[in-house]
Design an enzyme around this catalytic site. Structure first.
Site, PDB file in Angstrom:
ATOM      1  N   PHE A 227     -10.149   4.555   1.302  1.00 37.59           N
ATOM      2  CA  PHE A 227      -9.312   4.052   2.404  1.00 37.59           C
ATOM      3  C   PHE A 227      -8.705   5.202   3.213  1.00 37.59           C
ATOM      4  CE2 PHE A 227      -8.190  -0.584   2.494  1.00 37.59           C
ATOM      5  CZ  PHE A 227      -9.219  -1.008   1.687  1.00 37.59           C
ATOM      6  N   LEU A 228      -8.243   6.242   2.509  1.00 37.14           N
ATOM      7  CA  LEU A 228      -7.629   7.370   3.212  1.00 37.14           C
ATOM      8  C   LEU A 228      -8.666   8.074   4.086  1.00 37.14           C
ATOM      9  CD1 LEU A 228      -5.419   8.753   0.307  1.00 37.14           C
ATOM     10  CD2 LEU A 228      -4.580   7.761   2.448  1.00 37.14           C
ATOM     11  N   CYS A 277     -12.255  15.904  -2.946  1.00 32.52           N
ATOM     12  CA  CYS A 277     -12.211  14.502  -3.390  1.00 32.52           C
ATOM     13  C   CYS A 277     -12.884  13.496  -2.466  1.00 32.52           C
ATOM     14  CB  CYS A 277     -10.769  14.082  -3.605  1.00 32.52           C
ATOM     15  SG  CYS A 277     -10.010  14.958  -4.969  1.00 32.52           S
TER      16      CYS A 277
END
Ligand code: NAD
Ligand code: UDX
Length: 464
Positions: A227-228, A277
């Site tokens: 989502f980020l 990430c």
């Protein structure tokens, strides 16, 4: 159950800061962080705190307070496991570079090795905590190894993903939005969950400690990062539309961010997201979806990565186009190499890909980053394997002084949003450059008005 001794396998960007804060907050718990990398452990033990292997604002103070008291760094993995009641696995889980799932799946070989080490070293029942980001259902595999290779001992597996962002790790650890703990819904599982809750509850308000089943916890971590990253790709996609329509992406971001349903954070257009990430975790999620034949779901999330690749390439192409369609032999200075400010981490940094693109067009690149050293820059380029190590070293120079780095260059590109870049004497930098002097602000940190007044040709992301 009261835990008095903790061990963490993996002394990296997550294991080091996370355990330092736990040790600081719980002086009565002995925390031992172990790693197979002797150099890294030596750096964690270095009396000179400026040599810690991870740069994070505030980390040195935390380490200074706890190290030697109840915080220890060691390479003796077996001993640390043996004496601890709770063991965190915080090893790297990068994208696989070989075999089935190459370029997509998470490589779990280091996690499996940890499970085997725990099974071998344990003489009593243990709580094993997954701190690494793992594909959903990994806990099952960890448990399988522990139960089948162990000494008939009982292991409880918890999932406790880490949500810290680099550059603000200490702040995020001291005051997290939430702590997530997944565990089994059995009497033993509940005792293990409670033992970990009790540790965090020393400094985190109880309503911010969420407990779930293991699979929800594992999947929530991948979902949060997806989502980020999606927000960054969304605003970056809009930045391109802004550039051709005369809208200003910062104004658009502000206008939509005031809607409480959208929120104002994570809407900064940039040269593209980096870090260890986002890409890895989305690729991993895409791989998992495809393995369940959820192809539309996989395609949806894959687009976030494609957009990010496009943004990095678009920035490099903009530089080439603006310099009369050729950068061959031209000196271009990069301000910033880290994937964001306030970290020395360069994994997946946009700078690496922009540099690679320009080097393929025969540019000469000069890099200045306040926290990244020369060897790291060369190692990042070598990892891409686009050209020989010798060529990289001939065409890329890394300087310790930003003014020297900018001298005689045709253009400057800002790749990282370090605060110090805003305070430079831009007039002086301009005077010492070749003309016309162009400034490409990949982070939107400088004022177009001020820079054009000095004389720069100025390009910023998503600005008319
Ligand atoms: P890292 O590469 O900085 O550190 C991992 C460390 O584990 C290395 O020092 C390595 O030598 C060590 N290691 C590997 N196998 C080992 C073994 N068997 N025994 C002892 N040591 C071993 O990685 P990181 O950035 O700290 O990430 C760790 C995990 O946390 C990853 O799964 C990552 O996805 C996740 N994560 C990272 C971040 C971040 O911001 N970096 C944030 C949240 C979650
Ligand atoms: C991320 C998650 O935020 C964190 O919760 C998780 O634990 C690990 O992954 P990190 O990668 O350390 O943290 O930094 P983050 O602040 O998320 O930034 C990632 C990348 O996105 C950086 O390159 C950053 O510059 C970029 N970014 C972020 C933008 O381009 N625009 C934004 O608005 C925000």
């Amino acid at each position: 159950m009261k835990v008095t001794k903790i061990c963490c396998i993996g002394a990296g960007y997550v294991g080091g800061p996370t355990m330092s804060v736990i040790a600081q907050k719980c002086p009565d718990i002995k925390v031992t962080v172990v790693d197979i990398n002797q150099t890294r452990i030596d750096a964690w033990n270095d009396p000179d705190l400026s040599n810690l292997p991870v740069y994070e604002p505030g980390l040195d103070k935390v380490v200074a307070e706890a190290r030697g008291r109840n915080l220890f760094f060691s390479t003796d993995v077996i001993k640390a496991i043996e004496e601890s009641e709770m063991i965190f696995i915080s090893v790297n889980t990068p994208t696989k570079t070989y075999g089935e799932g190459k370029g997509m799946a998470a490589d779990l070989k280091w996690v499996e090795l940890c499970a085997r080490q725990i099974a071998t070293a344990s003489k009593e029942d243990k709580i094993v905590v997954e701190k690494s980001t793992l594909p959903v259902r990994t806990a099952q595999a960890v448990k399988d190894i522990l139960v089948n290779t162990g000494n008939g001992l009982k292991f409880q597996i918890l999932s406790n993903p880490e949500f810290l962002a680099e550059g603000t790790a200490i702040e995020d650890l001291e005051s997290p939005d939430r702590v997530l703990i997944g565990g089994d819904d059995t009497p033993e599982g509940k005792i293990a969950i409670q033992a970990l809750v009790d540790i965090y509850a020393r400094w985190v308000p109880k309503d911010r400690i969420l407990t779930t089943n293991v699979w929800s916890s594992e999947l929530s971590k991948l979902t949060a990062n997806a989502f980020l990253a999606q927000r960054v790709s969304s605003i970056n996609a809009l930045s391109e539309l802004c550039e051709v329509t005369g809208a200003d992406v910062s104004e658009v971001a502000k206008a939509i961010g005031t809607d409480s349903r959208i929120g104002s954070k994570f809407l900064k257009a940039s040269v593209g997201f980096g870090g260890s990430c986002f890409q890895k975790d989305i690729l991993n999620m895409v791989y998992i979806c495809r393995s369940y034949q959820l192809n539309e779901v996989a395609d949806y999330w894959e687009q976030v990565i494609k957009m990010n690749d496009h943004q990095k390439a678009r920035f490099a192409k903009k530089i080439i186009k603006s310099l009369y369609n050729t950068v061959s032999g031209k000196k271009i200075t990069f301000l910033g190499w880290a994937f964001k400010k306030d970290t020395n981490d360069t994994r997946e940094s946009a700078a690496i890909y922009v540099a690679d693109h320009l080097l393929s067009e025969q540019a000469k690149i000069c890099v200045y980053d306040p926290k990244v050293n020369q060897e790291k820059v060369y190692a990042d380029l070598e990892y891409l394997n686009t050209r020989s190590s010798d060529e990289n070293r001939r065409h890329v120079k890394v300087m310790n002084d930003p003014y020297e780095a900018c001298k005689d260059s045709h253009a400057i590109a800002i790749l990282t949003e370090w605060d110090e870049f805003k305070t430079y004497d831009w007039e002086k930098i301009y005077q010492n450059m070749l003309k016309p002097a162009t400034l490409f602000d990949g982070r939107n940190i400088l004022s177009k008005e001020e820079m054009t007044k000095i004389g720069f040709r100025f390009y910023a992301i998503g600005k008319p």
